[in-house]
Design an enzyme around this catalytic site. Structure first.
Site, PDB file in Angstrom:
ATOM      1  N   CYS A  75       0.839  -1.200   0.000  1.00  0.00           N
ATOM      2  CA  CYS A  75       0.000   0.000   0.000  1.00  0.00           C
ATOM      3  C   CYS A  75       0.881   1.261   0.000  1.00  0.00           C
ATOM      4  O   CYS A  75       1.826   1.365  -0.765  1.00  0.00           O
ATOM      5  CB  CYS A  75      -0.946  -0.067   1.197  1.00  0.00           C
ATOM      6  SG  CYS A  75      -2.332   1.075   1.184  1.00  0.00           S
ATOM      7  N   THR A  76       0.592   2.196   0.884  1.00  0.00           N
ATOM      8  CA  THR A  76       1.324   3.465   0.924  1.00  0.00           C
ATOM      9  C   THR A  76       2.701   3.344   1.550  1.00  0.00           C
ATOM     10  O   THR A  76       3.418   4.338   1.649  1.00  0.00           O
ATOM     11  CB  THR A  76       0.510   4.522   1.693  1.00  0.00           C
ATOM     12  OG1 THR A  76       0.134   3.981   2.962  1.00  0.00           O
ATOM     13  CG2 THR A  76      -0.743   4.912   0.919  1.00  0.00           C
TER      14      THR A  76
END
Length: 371
Positions: free
Chosen positions: A109-110
């Site tokens: 993800c981030t």
């Protein structure tokens, strides 16, 4: 027996699912026979506890800055705290240091923001959660950001998309380390696909088709998804919508960033991809069901979207376990040199002991456990 040490980097504001998808999958791999086994370690700044996005707290198992033992893989979690994590020189510096020691480097993800800040994504293809991909590209112009794939592997560095994409990436690591049979056993244990293709879009057309605020676009896009084999030409869609072809094209470009023809092709291609990996329908039947005039049209659409012909896409990304030999009429190769699904042993069944020869003592019917 040497362990494969997997460091999972956490911080305040990390997403719990990002951490759990990795650690739970590796733990299940151990329980059904991973050899050498994995040892997952949650490392945090100072070895302190962290508060996840959800408010739940996790205790760090070791200190990020004091880790000097051998590492197989380091995986940086994502979460709403990713920007604060990337602004921490201590955290970023030690991620960079440990990445140099690891065989594999990854983010979920981030978490890609931390890798980018550490300079580990420079001139590499990478992905992140689709909602943050544009921000990543703006902040780090030397990173070749692609917001669509579930995960991307570029050399020793891998990045995955939003949240549960961590599961897909971890399954790919397990398959790389221990083979398809064990990875399939893990997939069965966590009741998921083995595995969604890394090239599959994070934002499925079937999820986005109803999201437009414009009633005309919503009505037409819903009709497209439900009538793939029908006439979906510009004139037919304009008649359905009650507006001119030109106006319908303007609406689609405004709300979906594609012309009606482009959108129809995208939806048909994704529907065909789903059928290829979840059924044994022959290519002509898939083409007809999804509205392609011929298998050649289907082939051209797949080459344009996935850079693979449909037959190879199916062989490399089949998500269902193989049916018994007697039930199959057209075996499909797995995409590995000289092998087919017939050559891949049945997966170990989770939570059942294995014999000394490595075969599970109890065997379910994988073909009946479709995900």
């Amino acid at each position: 027996m040497r362990e494969r040490v997997v460091l999972v980097v956490g911080y305040d504001g990390a997403e719990l699912i990002d951490i759990a998808c990795v650690s739970s999958s590796l733990d299940l791999a151990n329980r059904i026979g991973a050899n050498p086994p994995y040892r997952s370690v949650l490392v945090t700044p100072g070895g302190q506890g962290i508060t996840c996005d959800s408010g739940l707290q996790l205790q760090g198992q070791d200190s990020l800055e004091r880790w000097h033992d051998p590492i197989d893989t380091i995986i940086v979690s994502g979460g709403l705290g990713h920007e604060r994590a990337a602004a921490s020189q201590l955290l970023v510096g030690h991620v960079r240091r440990l990445a140099a020691l690891a065989r594999r480097v990854a983010s979920v993800c981030t978490g890609a923001t931390v890798l980018a800040e550490a300079g580990l994504l420079a001139n590499r293809r990478a992905t992140s959660h689709w909602m943050y991909a544009e921000q990543l590209a703006r902040s780090y112009p030397d990173v070749l950001v692609d917001p669509e794939p579930i995960y991307i592997r570029d050399g020793k560095v891998a990045t995955s998309g939003g949240v549960t994409s961590a599961l897909d990436l971890t399954l790919s690591f397990i398959e790389e380390d221990h083979g398809m049979a064990l990875a399939r056993g893990v997939a069965l244990g966590v009741v998921t696909y083995l595995q969604r293709p890394g090239t599959q879009a994070q934002m499925s057309m079937f999820l986005t088709r109803c999201s437009s605020d414009d009633l005309v676009v919503r009505r037409v896009s819903n009709h497209i998804a439900g009538h793939l084999a029908d006439d979906l030409g510009a004139a037919a869609l304009a008649r359905l919508s009650g507006v001119s072809e030109r106006h319908l094209s303007r609406l689609f470009l405004t709300y979906l960033d594609a012309t009606p023809a482009q959108y129809v092709r995208q939806v048909r291609t994704e529907a065909a991809a789903h059928l290829l990996v979840s059924t044994t329908l022959p290519l002509p039947a898939v083409a007809r069901r999804c509205g392609f005039g011929s298998t050649e049209s289907l082939r051209q659409a797949f080459l344009a979207r996935y850079a693979l012909p449909p037959s190879r896409f199916r062989s490399e990304r089949r998500t269902t376990a193989p049916a018994p030999r007697s039930a199959r009429h057209d075996p499909t190769p797995t995409g590995r040199s000289g092998t087919s699904d017939d050559d891949v042993p049945d997966p170990p069944v989770p939570d059942r002991p294995a014999t000394a020869a490595g075969r599970p003592t109890g065997r379910g019917s994988p073909s009946s456990r479709r995900t």
